[in-house]
Design a protein around this motif. Sequence first.
Motif, PDB file in Angstrom:
ATOM      1  N   PHE A  32       0.837  -1.185   0.000  1.00  0.00           N
ATOM      2  CA  PHE A  32       0.000   0.000   0.000  1.00  0.00           C
ATOM      3  C   PHE A  32       0.875   1.239   0.000  1.00  0.00           C
ATOM      4  O   PHE A  32       1.872   1.290   0.699  1.00  0.00           O
ATOM      5  CB  PHE A  32      -0.907   0.026   1.232  1.00  0.00           C
ATOM      6  CG  PHE A  32      -1.759  -1.199   1.348  1.00  0.00           C
ATOM      7  CD1 PHE A  32      -2.903  -1.338   0.598  1.00  0.00           C
ATOM      8  CD2 PHE A  32      -1.397  -2.218   2.204  1.00  0.00           C
ATOM      9  CE1 PHE A  32      -3.682  -2.487   0.696  1.00  0.00           C
ATOM     10  CE2 PHE A  32      -2.169  -3.366   2.313  1.00  0.00           C
ATOM     11  CZ  PHE A  32      -3.311  -3.497   1.557  1.00  0.00           C
ATOM     12  N   CYS A  33       0.496   2.230  -0.764  1.00  0.00           N
ATOM     13  CA  CYS A  33       1.253   3.474  -0.742  1.00  0.00           C
ATOM     14  C   CYS A  33       0.654   4.392   0.327  1.00  0.00           C
ATOM     15  O   CYS A  33      -0.479   4.207   0.780  1.00  0.00           O
ATOM     16  CB  CYS A  33       1.245   4.154  -2.104  1.00  0.00           C
ATOM     17  SG  CYS A  33      -0.359   4.748  -2.627  1.00  0.00           S
ATOM     18  N   LYS A  34       1.425   5.378   0.741  1.00  0.00           N
ATOM     19  CA  LYS A  34       0.998   6.288   1.801  1.00  0.00           C
ATOM     20  C   LYS A  34      -0.329   6.957   1.462  1.00  0.00           C
ATOM     21  O   LYS A  34      -1.191   7.113   2.320  1.00  0.00           O
ATOM     22  CB  LYS A  34       2.071   7.334   2.046  1.00  0.00           C
ATOM     23  CG  LYS A  34       1.757   8.249   3.193  1.00  0.00           C
ATOM     24  CD  LYS A  34       2.889   9.211   3.469  1.00  0.00           C
ATOM     25  CE  LYS A  34       2.543  10.107   4.637  1.00  0.00           C
ATOM     26  NZ  LYS A  34       3.647  11.006   4.955  1.00  0.00           N
ATOM     27  N   ILE A  37      -3.163   4.633   2.230  1.00  0.00           N
ATOM     28  CA  ILE A  37      -3.323   4.477   3.678  1.00  0.00           C
ATOM     29  C   ILE A  37      -4.030   5.687   4.257  1.00  0.00           C
ATOM     30  O   ILE A  37      -4.972   5.564   5.034  1.00  0.00           O
ATOM     31  CB  ILE A  37      -1.948   4.270   4.347  1.00  0.00           C
ATOM     32  CG1 ILE A  37      -1.358   2.929   3.916  1.00  0.00           C
ATOM     33  CG2 ILE A  37      -2.071   4.353   5.867  1.00  0.00           C
ATOM     34  CD1 ILE A  37       0.096   2.739   4.284  1.00  0.00           C
ATOM     35  N   MET A  38      -3.612   6.888   3.861  1.00  0.00           N
ATOM     36  CA  MET A  38      -4.200   8.117   4.394  1.00  0.00           C
ATOM     37  C   MET A  38      -5.660   8.289   3.984  1.00  0.00           C
ATOM     38  O   MET A  38      -6.434   8.927   4.680  1.00  0.00           O
ATOM     39  CB  MET A  38      -3.380   9.337   3.949  1.00  0.00           C
ATOM     40  CG  MET A  38      -1.950   9.333   4.489  1.00  0.00           C
ATOM     41  SD  MET A  38      -1.808   9.108   6.280  1.00  0.00           S
ATOM     42  CE  MET A  38      -2.442  10.662   6.845  1.00  0.00           C
ATOM     43  N   ARG A  39      -6.071   7.704   2.865  1.00  0.00           N
ATOM     44  CA  ARG A  39      -7.461   7.806   2.396  1.00  0.00           C
ATOM     45  C   ARG A  39      -8.392   6.768   3.027  1.00  0.00           C
ATOM     46  O   ARG A  39      -9.597   6.824   2.830  1.00  0.00           O
ATOM     47  CB  ARG A  39      -7.509   7.642   0.882  1.00  0.00           C
ATOM     48  CG  ARG A  39      -6.956   8.819   0.145  1.00  0.00           C
ATOM     49  CD  ARG A  39      -7.082   8.600  -1.331  1.00  0.00           C
ATOM     50  NE  ARG A  39      -6.542   9.728  -2.067  1.00  0.00           N
ATOM     51  CZ  ARG A  39      -6.327   9.725  -3.370  1.00  0.00           C
ATOM     52  NH1 ARG A  39      -6.600   8.642  -4.081  1.00  0.00           N
ATOM     53  NH2 ARG A  39      -5.840  10.781  -3.965  1.00  0.00           N
ATOM     54  N   SER A  40      -7.844   5.838   3.752  1.00  0.00           N
ATOM     55  CA  SER A  40      -8.659   4.770   4.322  1.00  0.00           C
ATOM     56  C   SER A  40      -9.679   5.333   5.307  1.00  0.00           C
ATOM     57  O   SER A  40      -9.323   6.062   6.229  1.00  0.00           O
ATOM     58  CB  SER A  40      -7.773   3.764   5.071  1.00  0.00           C
ATOM     59  OG  SER A  40      -8.587   2.855   5.788  1.00  0.00           O
ATOM     60  N   PRO A  41     -10.974   4.985   5.140  1.00  0.00           N
ATOM     61  CA  PRO A  41     -11.988   5.473   6.073  1.00  0.00           C
ATOM     62  C   PRO A  41     -11.826   4.878   7.470  1.00  0.00           C
ATOM     63  O   PRO A  41     -12.373   5.403   8.432  1.00  0.00           O
ATOM     64  CB  PRO A  41     -13.310   5.038   5.433  1.00  0.00           C
ATOM     65  CG  PRO A  41     -12.954   3.940   4.504  1.00  0.00           C
ATOM     66  CD  PRO A  41     -11.531   4.151   4.083  1.00  0.00           C
TER      67      PRO A  41
END
Length: 52
Positions: A32-34, A37-41
Amino acid sequence: MVALAASTNPASAHHRDQTTLFSDERWVTSRFCKRNIMRSPELEVVRVRERG
């Protein structure tokens, strides 16, 4: 195909998978790219500070 699983059980067929890949210089890259990961709800960011 090389299994990417790792097992702490020495009797497991996958016990040395990561070691073998490493020694063969076949690096396992992050899945997974950063940005993803940051968009994950489900992401919860907890910032820890030292008390001073």
